[in-house]
Write a protein that holds these residues in place. Structure first.
Motif, PDB file in Angstrom:
ATOM      1  N   ASP A  20       2.878   4.759   6.535  1.00 49.03           N
ATOM      2  CA  ASP A  20       1.766   5.273   5.774  1.00 49.03           C
ATOM      3  C   ASP A  20       1.900   5.218   4.618  1.00 49.03           C
ATOM      4  OD1 ASP A  20      -0.906   6.299   5.450  1.00 49.03           O
ATOM      5  OD2 ASP A  20      -0.021   8.440   5.738  1.00 49.03           O
ATOM      6  N   THR A  21       0.921   4.292   4.276  1.00 49.43           N
ATOM      7  CA  THR A  21       0.944   3.345   2.844  1.00 49.43           C
ATOM      8  C   THR A  21      -0.003   3.392   1.750  1.00 49.43           C
ATOM      9  OG1 THR A  21      -1.776   1.912   3.860  1.00 49.43           O
ATOM     10  CG2 THR A  21       0.536   1.088   3.824  1.00 49.43           C
ATOM     11  N   LYS A  22      -0.988   4.908   2.777  1.00 47.02           N
ATOM     12  CA  LYS A  22      -1.706   6.067   1.831  1.00 47.02           C
ATOM     13  C   LYS A  22      -0.638   6.929   1.006  1.00 47.02           C
ATOM     14  CE  LYS A  22      -5.670   6.566   4.651  1.00 47.02           C
ATOM     15  NZ  LYS A  22      -6.423   7.423   5.440  1.00 47.02           N
ATOM     16  N   LEU A  23       0.531   7.160   1.392  1.00 44.79           N
ATOM     17  CA  LEU A  23       1.657   7.493   0.250  1.00 44.79           C
ATOM     18  C   LEU A  23       2.632   6.033  -0.544  1.00 44.79           C
ATOM     19  CD1 LEU A  23       3.465   9.300   4.238  1.00 44.79           C
ATOM     20  CD2 LEU A  23       1.276   9.568   2.493  1.00 44.79           C
ATOM     21  N   VAL A  24       2.267   5.168  -0.819  1.00 40.87           N
ATOM     22  CA  VAL A  24       2.445   4.528  -1.273  1.00 40.87           C
ATOM     23  C   VAL A  24       2.470   3.953  -2.849  1.00 40.87           C
ATOM     24  CG1 VAL A  24       3.815   2.645  -1.643  1.00 40.87           C
ATOM     25  CG2 VAL A  24       3.605   2.805   0.421  1.00 40.87           C
ATOM     26  N   ASN A  25       2.872   4.664  -3.915  1.00 36.31           N
ATOM     27  CA  ASN A  25       2.728   5.011  -4.994  1.00 36.31           C
ATOM     28  C   ASN A  25       2.913   3.497  -5.452  1.00 36.31           C
ATOM     29  OD1 ASN A  25       2.227   5.630  -8.521  1.00 36.31           O
ATOM     30  ND2 ASN A  25       2.414   7.704  -7.803  1.00 36.31           N
ATOM     31  N   ALA A  26       2.093   2.986  -5.928  1.00 37.92           N
ATOM     32  CA  ALA A  26       2.108   0.989  -6.460  1.00 37.92           C
ATOM     33  C   ALA A  26       2.883   1.742  -7.833  1.00 37.92           C
ATOM     34  CB  ALA A  26       1.489   0.379  -7.141  1.00 37.92           C
ATOM     35  N   LYS A  27       2.113   2.265  -8.646  1.00 38.18           N
ATOM     36  CA  LYS A  27       3.542   2.949 -10.078  1.00 38.18           C
ATOM     37  C   LYS A  27       4.750   2.790  -9.747  1.00 38.18           C
ATOM     38  CE  LYS A  27       2.877   5.450 -14.560  1.00 38.18           C
ATOM     39  NZ  LYS A  27       2.413   6.819 -15.319  1.00 38.18           N
ATOM     40  N   HIS A  28       5.433   3.706  -8.627  1.00 39.09           N
ATOM     41  CA  HIS A  28       6.566   3.849  -8.499  1.00 39.09           C
ATOM     42  C   HIS A  28       7.411   2.800  -7.758  1.00 39.09           C
ATOM     43  CE1 HIS A  28       6.761   8.216  -7.133  1.00 39.09           C
ATOM     44  NE2 HIS A  28       6.668   7.988  -8.259  1.00 39.09           N
ATOM     45  N   ILE A  29       6.424   1.406  -7.133  1.00 34.34           N
ATOM     46  CA  ILE A  29       7.347  -0.062  -7.446  1.00 34.34           C
ATOM     47  C   ILE A  29       7.807  -0.574  -8.558  1.00 34.34           C
ATOM     48  CG2 ILE A  29       6.862  -1.891  -5.721  1.00 34.34           C
ATOM     49  CD1 ILE A  29       5.392  -0.418  -4.082  1.00 34.34           C
ATOM     50  N   VAL A  30       6.424  -0.444  -9.502  1.00 34.54           N
ATOM     51  CA  VAL A  30       6.487  -1.522 -10.831  1.00 34.54           C
ATOM     52  C   VAL A  30       7.626  -0.365 -11.559  1.00 34.54           C
ATOM     53  CG1 VAL A  30       4.862  -1.901 -12.447  1.00 34.54           C
ATOM     54  CG2 VAL A  30       4.091  -1.676 -10.760  1.00 34.54           C
ATOM     55  N   GLN A  31       7.527   0.828 -11.546  1.00 37.07           N
ATOM     56  CA  GLN A  31       8.811   1.614 -12.261  1.00 37.07           C
ATOM     57  C   GLN A  31      10.010   0.454 -11.998  1.00 37.07           C
ATOM     58  OE1 GLN A  31       7.049   5.133 -11.987  1.00 37.07           O
ATOM     59  NE2 GLN A  31       6.495   5.190 -14.184  1.00 37.07           N
ATOM     60  N   ASN A  32      10.211   0.897 -10.853  1.00 37.36           N
ATOM     61  CA  ASN A  32      11.542   0.980 -10.045  1.00 37.36           C
ATOM     62  C   ASN A  32      11.676  -0.799 -10.293  1.00 37.36           C
ATOM     63  OD1 ASN A  32      12.113   3.650  -8.710  1.00 37.36           O
ATOM     64  ND2 ASN A  32      11.439   2.499  -7.290  1.00 37.36           N
ATOM     65  N   ALA A  33      11.127  -1.769 -10.677  1.00 30.34           N
ATOM     66  CA  ALA A  33      11.278  -3.058 -10.507  1.00 30.34           C
ATOM     67  C   ALA A  33      11.722  -3.919 -11.918  1.00 30.34           C
ATOM     68  CB  ALA A  33      10.272  -3.832 -10.304  1.00 30.34           C
ATOM     69  N   TYR A  34      10.982  -2.790 -13.238  1.00 30.79           N
ATOM     70  CA  TYR A  34      10.818  -3.714 -14.388  1.00 30.79           C
ATOM     71  C   TYR A  34      11.647  -2.354 -15.571  1.00 30.79           C
ATOM     72  CZ  TYR A  34       7.774  -7.003 -12.980  1.00 30.79           C
ATOM     73  OH  TYR A  34       7.148  -8.351 -11.584  1.00 30.79           O
TER      74      TYR A  34
END
Length: 341
Positions: A20-34
């Motif tokens: 469910d893409t509504k449960l995805v936090n884009a900020k989490h993805i960025v923090q985890n990568a950078y």
């Protein structure tokens, strides 16, 4: 795009059934990568979500056995098993597995790719970036510890009947991946995924440049379209480089000492409260601990009275006094001659 890449690697026509893409936090993805350190471990903005010092020290103790600097010598036989049990108990009491319930179906989908090593690694690389940063960091530290323990021939066996590698998988599978409904996932399947994760953690929890490019494209797309799902895609901007702030010498010394003493204090408490060993063995272990770590021991038992509480004196009943014992012993009658004057 990021989601398209995940869909392609998993070999699905759509992600709707697993994510469910509504449960995805884009900020989490960025923090985890950078937001990572030199070892690739996530750095958290909210320090209250860090692992406690004492559990982190316990994990370092086993991961670096026997060269961990804060432990000069064994305090008693079975010390390393108590440290391991402390770690297992901590992760076992979590309310949710590290891979989270929300992304359970995504990770289960990877099971079908385990025979295709490269695809499975890439699928897990992408999927693990979805996790909250604190979950990803704990996962990184945990699987790294598991891998090091499994390969450490200097570490005494942590079980009499189970091999160390198998023990790692059995002990931590449930806290890494499980469903709210226990019937949804066979334990053997979870063990396979955790084993693969442990064996390939350096690749899986590393973010290659190609994957970062997908993330950047995804963020640019979100910013252009201004897509926001109920506050989940909120201000996903690229973070500025992390920095360190200077602390005083006293504060550094306090953090260093408390960080190393907390696991020892926990083990001392475990010995003190252990009701499964005899009082004689408990006294012996406490004496050994006191000799090895007098400062830690003194904090827990500042006076002899505080130590004596662990060893209550038994009420010694006096033997009953027999009535005949109170009587004078029989004295024979001695006749004496009388002399008349």
């Amino acid at each position: 795009m990021y989601f398209y890449r995940l869909q392609k690697v998993l070999g699905l026509d759509s992600l709707d059934e697993v994510l469910d893409t509504k449960l995805v936090n884009a900020k989490h993805i960025v923090q985890n990568a950078y937001n990572v350190n030199k070892q690739g471990i996530v750095t958290l903005e909210d320090k209250s979500k860090e692992l406690p010092h004492w559990i982190l020290s316990a994990m370092k103790c086993l991961a670096n056995w026997p060269s961990y600097s804060d432990l000069k010598q064994l305090t008693y036989s079975g010390f390393e098993r108590d440290v391991f049990k402390t770690i297992v108990d901590y992760f076992g009491q979590m309310k949710e597995p590290l891979l989270t319930y929300n992304f359970f179906d995504v990770f289960v989908s990877v099971l079908g790719l385990l025979q295709k090593h490269n695809k499975a690694v890439e699928a897990l690389q992408i999927s693990c970036l979805l996790l909250p940063p604190e979950n990803r960091k704990r996962l990184q530290l945990l699987v790294r510890m598991m891998a090091r323990i499994s390969l450490n021939k200097d570490l005494p066996p942590l079980s009499e009947s189970v091999r160390t590698r198998t023990l790692m998988v059995q002990a931590f599978s449930n806290c890494i991946l499980c469903s709210k409904d226990e019937m949804d996932l066979d334990e053997l399947l979870a063990a396979k995924l955790v084993s693969f994760l442990m064996d390939n953690h350096q690749e899986i929890l590393y973010v290659p440049s190609t994957l970062k490019s997908f993330i950047e494209e995804h963020i640019v797309h979100l910013q252009k379209e201004q897509v926001k799902y109920a506050g989940t895609y909120t201000d996903a901007t690229f973070p500025s480089p992390p920095f360190c702030y200077q602390i005083s010498t006293d504060e550094f010394e306090y953090q260093r000492t408390t960080g190393s003493q907390e696991p020892l204090a926990a083990l001392l408490e475990k010995i003190a409260m252990n009701k499964e060993i005899s009082l004689k063995d408990k006294k012996k272990q406490l004496k050994q601990f006191q000799k090895s770590y007098p400062e830690v021991y003194r904090v827990r038992f500042p006076t002899p009275e505080t130590e004596a509480v662990l060893f209550p004196e038994k009420n010694k009943q006096k033997p009953p006094i027999l009535m005949w014992a109170l009587k004078k012993p029989f004295q024979p009658f001695n006749r004496t001659r009388s002399f008349r004057m």
